[in-house]
Scaffold this motif. Sequence first.
Motif, PDB file in Angstrom:
ATOM      1  N   CYS A   1       0.829  -1.202   0.000  1.00 56.29           N
ATOM      2  CA  CYS A   1       0.000   0.000   0.000  1.00 56.29           C
ATOM      3  C   CYS A   1       0.866   1.256   0.000  1.00 56.29           C
ATOM      4  O   CYS A   1       1.585   1.532   0.972  1.00 56.29           O
ATOM      5  N   THR A   2       0.835   1.994  -1.096  1.00 51.30           N
ATOM      6  CA  THR A   2       1.573   3.249  -1.246  1.00 51.30           C
ATOM      7  C   THR A   2       0.658   4.258  -1.936  1.00 51.30           C
ATOM      8  O   THR A   2      -0.375   3.881  -2.504  1.00 51.30           O
ATOM      9  N   PRO A   3       1.008   5.556  -1.920  1.00 52.36           N
ATOM     10  CA  PRO A   3       0.175   6.528  -2.636  1.00 52.36           C
ATOM     11  C   PRO A   3       0.030   6.210  -4.124  1.00 52.36           C
ATOM     12  O   PRO A   3      -1.005   6.523  -4.729  1.00 52.36           O
ATOM     13  N   ARG A   4       1.022   5.583  -4.722  1.00 50.32           N
ATOM     14  CA  ARG A   4       0.932   5.229  -6.142  1.00 50.32           C
ATOM     15  C   ARG A   4      -0.017   4.042  -6.362  1.00 50.32           C
ATOM     16  O   ARG A   4      -0.693   3.946  -7.399  1.00 50.32           O
TER      17      ARG A   4
ATOM     18  N   GLY B   1      -6.329   1.453   0.457  1.00 51.59           N
ATOM     19  CA  GLY B   1      -7.456   2.106   1.125  1.00 51.59           C
ATOM     20  C   GLY B   1      -7.414   3.605   0.959  1.00 51.59           C
ATOM     21  O   GLY B   1      -6.393   4.192   0.560  1.00 51.59           O
ATOM     22  N   ALA B   2      -8.531   4.253   1.302  1.00 46.72           N
ATOM     23  CA  ALA B   2      -8.655   5.692   1.107  1.00 46.72           C
ATOM     24  C   ALA B   2      -7.711   6.490   2.005  1.00 46.72           C
ATOM     25  O   ALA B   2      -7.340   7.618   1.676  1.00 46.72           O
ATOM     26  N   THR B   3      -7.299   5.947   3.138  1.00 48.01           N
ATOM     27  CA  THR B   3      -6.401   6.683   4.038  1.00 48.01           C
ATOM     28  C   THR B   3      -5.024   6.895   3.429  1.00 48.01           C
ATOM     29  O   THR B   3      -4.259   7.724   3.903  1.00 48.01           O
ATOM     30  N   MET B   4      -4.683   6.137   2.384  1.00 46.14           N
ATOM     31  CA  MET B   4      -3.415   6.346   1.680  1.00 46.14           C
ATOM     32  C   MET B   4      -3.588   7.257   0.470  1.00 46.14           C
ATOM     33  O   MET B   4      -2.620   7.798  -0.051  1.00 46.14           O
ATOM     34  N   VAL B   5      -4.841   7.468   0.033  1.00 44.62           N
ATOM     35  CA  VAL B   5      -5.098   8.284  -1.152  1.00 44.62           C
ATOM     36  C   VAL B   5      -5.304   9.742  -0.794  1.00 44.62           C
ATOM     37  O   VAL B   5      -4.750  10.650  -1.404  1.00 44.62           O
ATOM     38  N   SER B   6      -6.122   9.972   0.213  1.00 37.85           N
ATOM     39  CA  SER B   6      -6.623  11.312   0.490  1.00 37.85           C
ATOM     40  C   SER B   6      -5.535  12.261   0.957  1.00 37.85           C
ATOM     41  O   SER B   6      -4.601  11.875   1.664  1.00 37.85           O
ATOM     42  N   ALA B   7      -5.716  13.519   0.596  1.00 37.22           N
ATOM     43  CA  ALA B   7      -4.806  14.558   1.075  1.00 37.22           C
ATOM     44  C   ALA B   7      -4.897  14.732   2.586  1.00 37.22           C
ATOM     45  O   ALA B   7      -4.020  15.358   3.193  1.00 37.22           O
TER      46      ALA B   7
ATOM     47  N   GLY C   1      -5.636  11.890   4.610  1.00 38.00           N
ATOM     48  CA  GLY C   1      -5.557  10.567   5.210  1.00 38.00           C
ATOM     49  C   GLY C   1      -4.337  10.388   6.093  1.00 38.00           C
ATOM     50  O   GLY C   1      -3.237  10.868   5.783  1.00 38.00           O
ATOM     51  N   ALA C   2      -4.499   9.681   7.195  1.00 37.69           N
ATOM     52  CA  ALA C   2      -3.397   9.469   8.131  1.00 37.69           C
ATOM     53  C   ALA C   2      -2.277   8.646   7.497  1.00 37.69           C
ATOM     54  O   ALA C   2      -1.089   8.909   7.728  1.00 37.69           O
ATOM     55  N   CYS C   3      -2.631   7.636   6.696  1.00 33.83           N
ATOM     56  CA  CYS C   3      -1.598   6.811   6.066  1.00 33.83           C
ATOM     57  C   CYS C   3      -0.779   7.645   5.081  1.00 33.83           C
ATOM     58  O   CYS C   3       0.455   7.520   5.012  1.00 33.83           O
ATOM     59  N   ALA C   4      -1.453   8.498   4.314  1.00 39.96           N
ATOM     60  CA  ALA C   4      -0.735   9.377   3.397  1.00 39.96           C
ATOM     61  C   ALA C   4       0.173  10.340   4.143  1.00 39.96           C
ATOM     62  O   ALA C   4       1.286  10.644   3.702  1.00 39.96           O
ATOM     63  N   ALA C   5      -0.269  10.813   5.305  1.00 42.46           N
ATOM     64  CA  ALA C   5       0.555  11.712   6.110  1.00 42.46           C
ATOM     65  C   ALA C   5       1.805  11.009   6.617  1.00 42.46           C
ATOM     66  O   ALA C   5       2.914  11.549   6.556  1.00 42.46           O
ATOM     67  N   TYR C   6       1.655   9.784   7.104  1.00 41.15           N
ATOM     68  CA  TYR C   6       2.815   9.032   7.591  1.00 41.15           C
ATOM     69  C   TYR C   6       3.782   8.740   6.446  1.00 41.15           C
ATOM     70  O   TYR C   6       5.002   8.750   6.633  1.00 41.15           O
ATOM     71  N   PHE C   7       3.247   8.457   5.263  1.00 40.29           N
ATOM     72  CA  PHE C   7       4.112   8.187   4.111  1.00 40.29           C
ATOM     73  C   PHE C   7       4.847   9.455   3.687  1.00 40.29           C
ATOM     74  O   PHE C   7       6.037   9.404   3.349  1.00 40.29           O
TER      75      PHE C   7
END
Length: 367
Positions: free
Chosen positions: A335-338, A342-348, A350-356
């Motif tokens: 699971c990466t932004p590319r 899940g949506a938490t990695m997509v959204s501007a 999302g917590a997962c996107a923030a950690y990445f």
Amino acid sequence: MKYLDEFGDPELARRLLDEIHAVTTRPWAMMEICGGQTHSILRHGIDQLLPESIELIHGPGCPVCVTPLETIDKALAIAERPGVTFCSFGDMLRVPGSGRDLLSVKSAGADVRVVYSPLDALNLARENPDRQVVFFGIGFETTAPANAMTVHQAERLGIGNFSLLVSHVLVPPAIAAIMESPRCRVQAFLAAGHVCSVMGTSEYPPLAQRYRVPIVVTGFEPLDLLEGIRQTVVLLEAGRHEVANAYPRAVPDAGNPAAIAMLGDVFEVTDRTWRGIGRIPRSGWRLSPRYREFDAEERFAVSDVRTREPAVCRSGEVLQGLIKPHECAAFGKQCTPRDPLGATMVSAEGACAAYFAYRRLDLARRS
């Protein structure tokens, strides 16, 4: 820049941090509701500057992230219909449904357009009377007034080829659901300032009393967040289960009466499913009977979609604050932004996107 640069002053930040360290005597776990607050906290390293005994738990306040999978699939089903122009904000295009997203439907030939306001979609409907124009109306109380106004305008102007796919959710019922979870560790909340600027603060004192947690309305700049955290710690240390407003320059206690009146006219409260969390009673809006003809879900008969989340994705636990993003085995790997699961990695937001984005991959590598 007024109300921006001065709220990032490093000297004032240091003073607030010193005060937080001075008043903290015990471990505390507080949840910031909004994904925008999560990104600001991680971008500025605020969580790393606080006392080790203060834990910030990331909450479900990302509108893209909590839009349920079945609603994404309904959007996909509508978007690929002949004669439909499907309009959305750009952050929804890559949110995965059951195997596809809006961007892939667009690539296959569907008329999917990014707009910057629901009124843009209404203008498209007026200019293209031979097409059905649908706007994807998602989000919390913050985005709902503009969507309500657009439906009101469609009804007033008699634009019958416009409709809204509604997936609006409400913050206070989510706070109640979080507190009633048997795994809940939250002892206080940093409430989302922009939501309260619309709705005011009147719904929060009953929650604070019922669940014995302080709730502090907080902004998004570094000093806003630090002041919100400081006020929260003061209340926690004193054992006071109260609501405080640490964002008075933007949040009046009464909210925005005109927006509230518009919401009450166009929408009615309903049960809503939250992605990764489940169904929360009376936690969302749907169009009221007067405006039901503009409901895309009914117009296109897509109400019976049933889906299942990928088993490897733990975004639901992230949204509930039960785990941090790096504790998911798929984070930064499958699971990466590319290539998000899940949506938490997509959204501007999302917590997962923030950690990445903000150097927290190292946490996953060490775990």
